[in-house]
Design a protein around this motif. Structure first.
Motif, short mmCIF file in Angstrom:
data_model
loop_
_atom_site.label_atom_id
_atom_site.label_comp_id
_atom_site.label_asym_id
_atom_site.label_seq_id
_atom_site.Cartn_x
_atom_site.Cartn_y
_atom_site.Cartn_z
N ASP A 41 0.82 -1.22 0.00
CA ASP A 41 0.00 0.00 0.00
C ASP A 41 0.85 1.27 0.00
OD1 ASP A 41 -2.27 -1.49 -0.05
OD2 ASP A 41 -2.72 -1.30 2.08
N ARG A 42 2.00 1.23 0.70
CA ARG A 42 2.82 2.43 0.78
C ARG A 42 3.38 2.80 -0.60
NH1 ARG A 42 7.53 1.39 4.26
NH2 ARG A 42 8.69 1.11 2.32
N LYS A 43 3.84 1.80 -1.32
CA LYS A 43 4.38 2.07 -2.66
C LYS A 43 3.27 2.55 -3.60
CE LYS A 43 8.31 -1.10 -2.29
NZ LYS A 43 7.98 -1.55 -0.91
N LEU A 44 2.07 2.01 -3.41
CA LEU A 44 0.95 2.49 -4.21
C LEU A 44 0.63 3.95 -3.87
CD1 LEU A 44 -1.43 -0.62 -4.11
CD2 LEU A 44 -0.12 0.20 -6.06
N ASP A 45 0.73 4.30 -2.60
CA ASP A 45 0.52 5.69 -2.19
C ASP A 45 1.56 6.61 -2.83
OD1 ASP A 45 -1.69 5.11 -0.66
OD2 ASP A 45 -0.58 4.98 1.24
N VAL A 46 2.81 6.13 -2.88
CA VAL A 46 3.87 6.92 -3.50
C VAL A 46 3.58 7.11 -4.99
CG1 VAL A 46 6.33 6.93 -4.14
CG2 VAL A 46 5.64 6.27 -1.82
N LEU A 47 3.16 6.02 -5.66
CA LEU A 47 2.84 6.12 -7.09
C LEU A 47 1.69 7.09 -7.31
CD1 LEU A 47 3.19 5.22 -10.04
CD2 LEU A 47 1.58 3.35 -9.56
N ARG A 48 0.66 7.00 -6.46
CA ARG A 48 -0.48 7.92 -6.59
C ARG A 48 -0.01 9.37 -6.47
NH1 ARG A 48 -3.29 6.44 -2.48
NH2 ARG A 48 -5.00 5.27 -3.41
N ALA A 49 0.86 9.64 -5.50
CA ALA A 49 1.36 10.99 -5.28
C ALA A 49 2.18 11.47 -6.48
CB ALA A 49 2.20 11.03 -4.00
N ILE A 50 3.00 10.58 -7.05
CA ILE A 50 3.80 10.95 -8.21
C ILE A 50 2.91 11.32 -9.39
CG2 ILE A 50 5.41 10.05 -9.97
CD1 ILE A 50 6.68 8.35 -7.71
N ALA A 73 2.57 2.16 -17.91
CA ALA A 73 2.18 1.14 -16.92
C ALA A 73 1.81 1.80 -15.59
CB ALA A 73 3.33 0.15 -16.72
N GLY A 74 2.53 2.87 -15.23
CA GLY A 74 2.21 3.59 -13.99
C GLY A 74 0.84 4.23 -14.05
N TYR A 75 0.53 4.86 -15.18
CA TYR A 75 -0.80 5.46 -15.34
C TYR A 75 -1.88 4.36 -15.32
CZ TYR A 75 1.12 10.04 -16.71
OH TYR A 75 1.75 11.25 -16.74
N ARG A 76 -1.59 3.23 -15.96
CA ARG A 76 -2.56 2.14 -16.01
C ARG A 76 -2.88 1.64 -14.60
NH1 ARG A 76 -6.73 0.95 -17.67
NH2 ARG A 76 -6.05 1.40 -19.78
N LEU A 77 -1.84 1.44 -13.79
CA LEU A 77 -2.06 1.00 -12.41
C LEU A 77 -2.84 2.06 -11.63
CD1 LEU A 77 -1.53 -1.19 -10.31
CD2 LEU A 77 0.63 -0.05 -9.76
N PHE A 78 -2.51 3.31 -11.87
CA PHE A 78 -3.21 4.42 -11.21
C PHE A 78 -4.70 4.39 -11.54
CE2 PHE A 78 -4.81 8.82 -11.44
CZ PHE A 78 -4.62 9.23 -10.12
N GLN A 136 -0.26 12.31 -9.35
CA GLN A 136 -1.00 13.54 -9.05
C GLN A 136 -0.11 14.77 -9.21
OE1 GLN A 136 -2.46 12.63 -5.12
NE2 GLN A 136 -4.35 11.69 -5.89
N ASP A 137 1.10 14.71 -8.68
CA ASP A 137 2.00 15.86 -8.76
C ASP A 137 2.44 16.13 -10.20
OD1 ASP A 137 1.76 16.13 -6.08
OD2 ASP A 137 3.89 15.96 -5.60
N TYR A 138 2.76 15.07 -10.93
CA TYR A 138 3.24 15.26 -12.30
C TYR A 138 2.13 15.81 -13.19
CZ TYR A 138 5.37 14.44 -16.83
OH TYR A 138 5.87 14.60 -18.10
N VAL A 139 0.91 15.32 -13.01
CA VAL A 139 -0.23 15.83 -13.79
C VAL A 139 -0.45 17.31 -13.47
CG1 VAL A 139 -2.74 15.71 -14.07
CG2 VAL A 139 -1.38 13.61 -14.11
N ALA A 140 -0.30 17.67 -12.19
CA ALA A 140 -0.57 19.05 -11.77
C ALA A 140 0.54 20.01 -12.17
CB ALA A 140 -0.77 19.09 -10.26
N THR A 141 1.80 19.57 -12.11
CA THR A 141 2.91 20.51 -12.28
C THR A 141 3.66 20.36 -13.60
OG1 THR A 141 4.57 19.04 -11.28
CG2 THR A 141 3.28 20.44 -9.78
N GLN A 142 3.53 19.21 -14.24
CA GLN A 142 4.26 18.89 -15.47
C GLN A 142 5.77 18.79 -15.21
OE1 GLN A 142 2.97 21.33 -18.77
NE2 GLN A 142 4.44 20.41 -20.17
N GLU A 143 6.17 18.72 -13.96
CA GLU A 143 7.58 18.63 -13.59
C GLU A 143 7.87 17.25 -13.03
OE1 GLU A 143 9.89 20.89 -14.05
OE2 GLU A 143 8.53 22.43 -14.84
#
Length: 338
Positions: free
Chosen positions: A4-13, A69-74, A15-22
Protein backbone atom coordinates in the motif's frame (compact mmCIF):
# COMPACT_ATOMS: atom_id res chain seq x y z
CA UNK A 1 2.56 -7.05 -5.92
CA UNK A 2 3.22 -3.56 -4.57
CA UNK A 3 2.33 -2.83 -0.96
CA UNK A 4 0.00 0.00 0.00
CA UNK A 5 2.82 2.43 0.78
CA UNK A 6 4.38 2.07 -2.66
CA UNK A 7 0.95 2.49 -4.21
CA UNK A 8 0.52 5.69 -2.19
CA UNK A 9 3.87 6.92 -3.50
CA UNK A 10 2.84 6.12 -7.09
CA UNK A 11 -0.48 7.92 -6.59
CA UNK A 12 1.36 10.99 -5.28
CA UNK A 13 3.80 10.95 -8.21
CA UNK A 14 0.99 10.79 -10.77
CA UNK A 15 -1.00 13.54 -9.05
CA UNK A 16 2.00 15.86 -8.76
CA UNK A 17 3.24 15.26 -12.30
CA UNK A 18 -0.23 15.83 -13.79
CA UNK A 19 -0.57 19.05 -11.77
CA UNK A 20 2.91 20.51 -12.28
CA UNK A 21 4.26 18.89 -15.47
CA UNK A 22 7.58 18.63 -13.59
CA UNK A 23 9.40 15.37 -12.77
CA UNK A 24 8.75 14.48 -9.13
CA UNK A 25 11.47 13.92 -6.52
CA UNK A 26 11.38 12.21 -3.12
CA UNK A 27 11.90 15.45 -1.20
CA UNK A 28 8.95 17.13 -2.90
CA UNK A 29 6.75 14.09 -2.20
CA UNK A 30 7.68 14.13 1.47
CA UNK A 31 6.84 17.85 1.69
CA UNK A 32 3.58 17.82 -0.29
CA UNK A 33 2.03 14.54 0.85
CA UNK A 34 1.44 13.05 4.26
CA UNK A 35 3.07 9.73 3.44
CA UNK A 36 4.32 9.19 7.00
CA UNK A 37 7.84 8.16 5.99
CA UNK A 38 11.19 9.87 5.40
CA UNK A 39 12.47 11.05 1.99
CA UNK A 40 15.01 8.19 2.14
CA UNK A 41 12.24 5.61 2.45
CA UNK A 42 10.34 7.30 -0.37
CA UNK A 43 13.52 7.12 -2.48
CA UNK A 44 13.71 3.38 -1.84
CA UNK A 45 10.04 2.96 -2.79
CA UNK A 46 10.61 4.99 -5.96
CA UNK A 47 13.55 2.74 -6.85
CA UNK A 48 11.23 -0.29 -6.63
CA UNK A 49 8.57 1.47 -8.71
CA UNK A 50 11.18 2.29 -11.31
CA UNK A 51 12.50 -1.25 -11.35
CA UNK A 52 8.95 -2.54 -11.84
CA UNK A 53 8.44 -0.17 -14.78
CA UNK A 54 5.85 2.16 -13.22
CA UNK A 55 7.99 5.32 -13.23
CA UNK A 56 11.04 6.43 -15.19
CA UNK A 57 13.73 9.12 -15.11
CA UNK A 58 13.50 11.54 -18.05
CA UNK A 59 16.84 12.86 -19.29
CA UNK A 60 19.15 13.76 -16.40
CA UNK A 61 16.45 15.12 -14.13
CA UNK A 62 16.57 14.02 -10.51
CA UNK A 63 12.80 13.50 -10.54
CA UNK A 64 10.65 10.70 -11.93
CA UNK A 65 7.57 10.62 -14.16
CA UNK A 66 4.92 7.91 -14.59
CA UNK A 67 5.16 5.43 -17.47
CA UNK A 68 2.15 4.07 -19.37
CA UNK A 69 2.18 1.14 -16.92
CA UNK A 70 2.21 3.59 -13.99
CA UNK A 71 -0.80 5.46 -15.34
CA UNK A 72 -2.56 2.14 -16.01
CA UNK A 73 -2.06 1.00 -12.41
CA UNK A 74 -3.21 4.42 -11.21
CA UNK A 75 -6.42 4.22 -13.25
CA UNK A 76 -7.18 0.59 -12.41
CA UNK A 77 -6.44 0.62 -8.68
CA UNK A 78 -5.90 4.12 -7.34
CA UNK A 79 -8.07 6.64 -9.17
CA UNK A 80 -11.72 7.03 -8.37
CA UNK A 81 -14.06 8.87 -10.73
CA UNK A 82 -14.28 12.48 -9.57
CA UNK A 83 -17.93 13.58 -9.42
CA UNK A 84 -18.84 16.89 -10.99
CA UNK A 85 -19.87 19.77 -8.77
CA UNK A 86 -23.51 20.85 -8.62
CA UNK A 87 -22.84 24.03 -10.70
CA UNK A 88 -21.04 21.92 -13.32
CA UNK A 89 -23.95 19.47 -13.53
CA UNK A 90 -26.45 22.35 -13.84
CA UNK A 91 -24.35 23.93 -16.59
CA UNK A 92 -24.27 20.65 -18.54
CA UNK A 93 -28.01 20.16 -18.22
CA UNK A 94 -28.96 23.70 -19.23
CA UNK A 95 -26.55 23.66 -22.19
CA UNK A 96 -27.78 20.33 -23.54
CA UNK A 97 -31.46 21.01 -22.78
CA UNK A 98 -31.39 23.82 -25.36
CA UNK A 99 -30.75 21.39 -28.23
CA UNK A 100 -33.44 21.36 -30.91
CA UNK A 101 -32.60 18.14 -32.78
CA UNK A 102 -30.11 15.29 -32.88
CA UNK A 103 -27.50 17.22 -34.85
CA UNK A 104 -27.72 19.99 -32.26
CA UNK A 105 -27.44 17.46 -29.40
CA UNK A 106 -24.28 15.95 -30.90
CA UNK A 107 -22.79 19.36 -31.74
CA UNK A 108 -23.43 20.73 -28.26
CA UNK A 109 -22.13 17.54 -26.63
CA UNK A 110 -18.79 17.55 -28.43
CA UNK A 111 -18.21 21.26 -27.70
CA UNK A 112 -19.20 20.82 -24.06
CA UNK A 113 -16.85 17.85 -23.56
CA UNK A 114 -13.94 19.77 -25.07
CA UNK A 115 -14.63 22.76 -22.79
CA UNK A 116 -15.05 20.67 -19.63
CA UNK A 117 -11.93 18.56 -20.08
CA UNK A 118 -9.69 20.90 -22.14
CA UNK A 119 -8.98 17.88 -24.36
CA UNK A 120 -10.05 16.77 -27.84
CA UNK A 121 -13.65 15.55 -27.67
CA UNK A 122 -15.04 12.86 -29.99
CA UNK A 123 -18.74 11.96 -30.27
CA UNK A 124 -20.20 9.19 -32.40
CA UNK A 125 -23.68 9.65 -33.81
CA UNK A 126 -26.16 7.06 -32.54
CA UNK A 127 -25.79 4.11 -34.89
CA UNK A 128 -28.80 3.55 -37.08
CA UNK A 129 -28.05 -0.17 -37.14
CA UNK A 130 -29.04 -0.20 -33.47
CA UNK A 131 -31.86 2.35 -33.81
CA UNK A 132 -35.52 1.59 -34.36
CA UNK A 133 -38.04 3.41 -36.53
CA UNK A 134 -40.31 5.83 -34.72
CA UNK A 135 -42.34 7.02 -37.74
CA UNK A 136 -42.36 7.16 -41.53
CA UNK A 137 -44.07 10.20 -43.07
CA UNK A 138 -45.08 10.57 -46.74
CA UNK A 139 -45.89 13.98 -48.26
CA UNK A 140 -46.93 15.01 -51.75
CA UNK A 141 -44.61 17.64 -53.27
CA UNK A 142 -46.22 17.48 -56.72
CA UNK A 143 -48.67 15.07 -58.41
CA UNK A 144 -45.85 12.64 -59.25
CA UNK A 145 -43.29 13.64 -56.59
CA UNK A 146 -43.24 12.35 -53.00
CA UNK A 147 -41.15 13.22 -49.93
CA UNK A 148 -40.31 10.38 -47.55
CA UNK A 149 -39.34 11.39 -43.99
CA UNK A 150 -37.82 8.78 -41.69
CA UNK A 151 -37.73 9.50 -37.93
CA UNK A 152 -35.65 7.20 -35.73
CA UNK A 153 -35.85 6.30 -32.06
CA UNK A 154 -32.83 8.52 -31.39
CA UNK A 155 -34.50 11.58 -32.93
CA UNK A 156 -32.54 11.42 -36.16
CA UNK A 157 -34.50 12.60 -39.22
CA UNK A 158 -33.71 11.56 -42.79
CA UNK A 159 -35.51 12.91 -45.85
CA UNK A 160 -35.65 11.72 -49.44
CA UNK A 161 -37.64 13.07 -52.41
CA UNK A 162 -38.59 10.77 -55.29
CA UNK A 163 -40.51 10.73 -58.57
CA UNK A 164 -43.25 8.11 -58.96
CA UNK A 165 -44.68 6.56 -62.11
CA UNK A 166 -48.15 8.17 -61.93
CA UNK A 167 -49.98 10.88 -59.97
CA UNK A 168 -50.53 9.76 -56.38
CA UNK A 169 -53.76 10.67 -54.63
CA UNK A 170 -54.08 11.57 -50.97
CA UNK A 171 -56.08 8.40 -50.24
CA UNK A 172 -53.35 6.13 -51.62
CA UNK A 173 -50.67 8.16 -49.83
CA UNK A 174 -52.52 7.90 -46.50
CA UNK A 175 -53.14 4.18 -46.98
CA UNK A 176 -49.50 3.48 -47.86
CA UNK A 177 -48.25 5.58 -44.94
CA UNK A 178 -50.50 3.70 -42.50
CA UNK A 179 -49.53 0.26 -43.80
CA UNK A 180 -45.77 1.02 -43.75
CA UNK A 181 -45.95 2.35 -40.19
CA UNK A 182 -48.03 -0.62 -39.04
CA UNK A 183 -45.21 -2.92 -40.11
CA UNK A 184 -42.04 -1.00 -39.24
CA UNK A 185 -42.64 1.28 -36.23
CA UNK A 186 -40.54 0.07 -33.32
CA UNK A 187 -38.55 -2.28 -35.54
CA UNK A 188 -34.80 -2.29 -36.10
CA UNK A 189 -33.44 -1.10 -39.42
CA UNK A 190 -31.99 -4.51 -40.23
CA UNK A 191 -35.46 -6.11 -40.00
CA UNK A 192 -37.35 -3.67 -42.25
CA UNK A 193 -36.58 -5.25 -45.64
CA UNK A 194 -38.15 -8.53 -44.57
CA UNK A 195 -41.15 -6.79 -43.01
CA UNK A 196 -42.13 -4.87 -46.16
CA UNK A 197 -41.04 -7.32 -48.88
CA UNK A 198 -44.62 -8.38 -49.76
CA UNK A 199 -46.36 -5.09 -48.90
CA UNK A 200 -46.91 -4.09 -52.54
CA UNK A 201 -48.94 -7.27 -53.13
CA UNK A 202 -51.78 -5.86 -51.02
CA UNK A 203 -52.24 -2.96 -53.47
CA UNK A 204 -53.86 -2.94 -56.93
CA UNK A 205 -51.81 -3.65 -60.03
CA UNK A 206 -52.01 0.04 -60.99
CA UNK A 207 -50.77 1.17 -57.56
CA UNK A 208 -47.87 -1.29 -57.25
CA UNK A 209 -45.28 0.67 -59.29
CA UNK A 210 -45.84 3.70 -57.01
CA UNK A 211 -45.70 1.56 -53.87
CA UNK A 212 -42.57 -0.21 -55.13
CA UNK A 213 -40.78 3.09 -55.71
CA UNK A 214 -41.61 4.34 -52.21
CA UNK A 215 -40.50 1.09 -50.57
CA UNK A 216 -37.26 1.01 -52.60
CA UNK A 217 -36.45 4.55 -51.45
CA UNK A 218 -37.24 3.64 -47.84
CA UNK A 219 -34.81 0.70 -47.98
CA UNK A 220 -32.16 2.80 -49.75
CA UNK A 221 -32.44 5.42 -47.00
CA UNK A 222 -31.90 2.77 -44.33
CA UNK A 223 -28.83 1.36 -46.07
CA UNK A 224 -27.27 4.77 -46.78
CA UNK A 225 -27.61 5.99 -43.23
CA UNK A 226 -25.89 3.01 -41.62
CA UNK A 227 -22.48 4.62 -42.13
CA UNK A 228 -21.02 5.51 -38.75
CA UNK A 229 -20.51 9.23 -38.22
CA UNK A 230 -18.24 10.94 -35.71
CA UNK A 231 -17.59 14.56 -34.90
CA UNK A 232 -14.77 16.10 -32.90
CA UNK A 233 -13.99 19.43 -31.26
CA UNK A 234 -11.20 20.97 -29.23
CA UNK A 235 -8.30 19.96 -31.48
CA UNK A 236 -6.69 23.32 -30.66
CA UNK A 237 -6.51 22.18 -27.01
CA UNK A 238 -3.62 19.92 -28.01
CA UNK A 239 -1.40 22.95 -28.51
CA UNK A 240 -1.56 23.57 -24.76
CA UNK A 241 0.23 20.26 -24.21
CA UNK A 242 3.18 20.72 -26.59
CA UNK A 243 5.82 19.43 -24.13
CA UNK A 244 3.74 16.28 -23.53
CA UNK A 245 4.35 15.04 -27.06
CA UNK A 246 7.92 13.75 -27.56
CA UNK A 247 8.52 15.21 -31.01
CA UNK A 248 5.51 17.07 -32.37
CA UNK A 249 1.73 16.90 -32.23
CA UNK A 250 1.58 16.36 -36.01
CA UNK A 251 1.14 12.53 -35.80
CA UNK A 252 -1.76 13.07 -33.40
CA UNK A 253 -3.42 15.63 -35.69
CA UNK A 254 -2.95 13.35 -38.71
CA UNK A 255 -4.50 10.41 -36.85
CA UNK A 256 -7.50 12.52 -35.84
CA UNK A 257 -8.19 13.28 -39.50
CA UNK A 258 -8.87 9.59 -40.20
CA UNK A 259 -12.51 8.64 -39.71
CA UNK A 260 -11.70 4.96 -39.15
CA UNK A 261 -9.14 5.85 -36.47
CA UNK A 262 -11.74 7.89 -34.57
CA UNK A 263 -14.19 5.00 -34.60
CA UNK A 264 -11.54 2.57 -33.39
CA UNK A 265 -10.55 5.00 -30.66
CA UNK A 266 -14.05 4.94 -29.23
CA UNK A 267 -14.34 1.15 -29.51
CA UNK A 268 -17.45 -0.95 -29.92
CA UNK A 269 -20.55 1.20 -29.56
CA UNK A 270 -22.52 -1.61 -27.92
CA UNK A 271 -20.07 -1.70 -24.99
CA UNK A 272 -21.52 0.80 -22.47
CA UNK A 273 -18.75 0.54 -19.86
CA UNK A 274 -16.10 3.22 -19.52
CA UNK A 275 -12.83 2.39 -21.28
CA UNK A 276 -9.49 4.09 -20.65
CA UNK A 277 -6.71 3.37 -23.14
CA UNK A 278 -3.29 4.71 -22.23
CA UNK A 279 -0.32 5.44 -24.48
CA UNK A 280 0.79 2.37 -26.43
CA UNK A 281 -2.54 0.65 -25.71
CA UNK A 282 -3.84 2.80 -28.58
CA UNK A 283 -3.14 0.75 -31.70
CA UNK A 284 -2.49 3.71 -33.98
CA UNK A 285 1.21 4.62 -33.97
CA UNK A 286 0.53 8.37 -34.03
CA UNK A 287 -1.41 8.15 -30.77
CA UNK A 288 1.26 6.43 -28.64
CA UNK A 289 1.66 9.56 -26.49
CA UNK A 290 -2.08 9.99 -25.89
CA UNK A 291 -4.79 8.55 -23.68
CA UNK A 292 -8.44 8.04 -24.58
CA UNK A 293 -11.37 7.94 -22.14
CA UNK A 294 -14.63 6.75 -23.72
CA UNK A 295 -18.03 5.49 -22.62
CA UNK A 296 -21.27 4.37 -24.27
CA UNK A 297 -24.41 6.47 -24.27
CA UNK A 298 -27.98 5.80 -25.30
CA UNK A 299 -31.60 5.65 -24.26
CA UNK A 300 -32.29 3.03 -21.61
CA UNK A 301 -29.75 0.32 -20.86
CA UNK A 302 -28.44 -0.11 -24.39
CA UNK A 303 -25.54 1.95 -25.71
CA UNK A 304 -26.34 3.38 -29.15
CA UNK A 305 -22.98 5.09 -29.62
CA UNK A 306 -19.90 6.27 -27.75
CA UNK A 307 -18.32 9.53 -26.76
CA UNK A 308 -14.99 10.36 -25.22
CA UNK A 309 -11.93 12.55 -25.07
CA UNK A 310 -8.32 12.27 -26.18
CA UNK A 311 -5.38 14.04 -24.62
CA UNK A 312 -1.80 13.48 -23.46
CA UNK A 313 -1.07 10.56 -21.13
CA UNK A 314 -0.39 13.25 -18.46
CA UNK A 315 -4.13 13.56 -17.96
CA UNK A 316 -6.34 14.29 -14.97
CA UNK A 317 -7.92 10.84 -15.18
CA UNK A 318 -10.41 11.12 -12.26
CA UNK A 319 -11.72 14.49 -13.51
CA UNK A 320 -11.83 13.44 -17.16
CA UNK A 321 -13.62 10.17 -16.36
CA UNK A 322 -16.15 12.08 -14.25
CA UNK A 323 -16.88 14.60 -17.01
CA UNK A 324 -17.19 11.95 -19.72
CA UNK A 325 -19.53 9.82 -17.61
CA UNK A 326 -21.72 12.78 -16.60
CA UNK A 327 -22.10 14.09 -20.16
CA UNK A 328 -22.93 10.58 -21.44
CA UNK A 329 -25.68 10.25 -18.84
CA UNK A 330 -27.26 13.59 -19.74
CA UNK A 331 -27.16 12.83 -23.47
CA UNK A 332 -28.79 9.46 -22.77
CA UNK A 333 -31.57 11.17 -20.83
CA UNK A 334 -32.20 13.60 -23.68
CA UNK A 335 -32.42 10.77 -26.22
CA UNK A 336 -34.77 8.81 -23.97
CA UNK A 337 -37.07 11.81 -23.60
CA UNK A 338 -36.97 12.97 -27.24
Amino acid sequence: MLDDRKLDVLRAIVQDYVATQEPVGSKALAERHNLGVSPATIRNDMAVLEEEGYITQPHTSAGRVPTDAGYRLFVDRLAGIKPLSTPERRAIQSFLDGAVDLDDVVGRTVRLLAQLTHQVAVVQYPSLTRSTIRHVELLTLAPTRVMLILITSTGRIEQRAMDVAAPIGEDLLADLRARINARVVGKRFADVALLVQDLDESFTVEERPIVGTVLANLLDTLVEQQEERVVLAGTANLTRFGPDFPMTIRPVLEALEEHVVLLRLLGEATEPAMVVRIGHENMHEGLAATSVVSVGYGSGDEALAKLGVLGPTRMDYPGTMGAVRAVARYVGQILAES
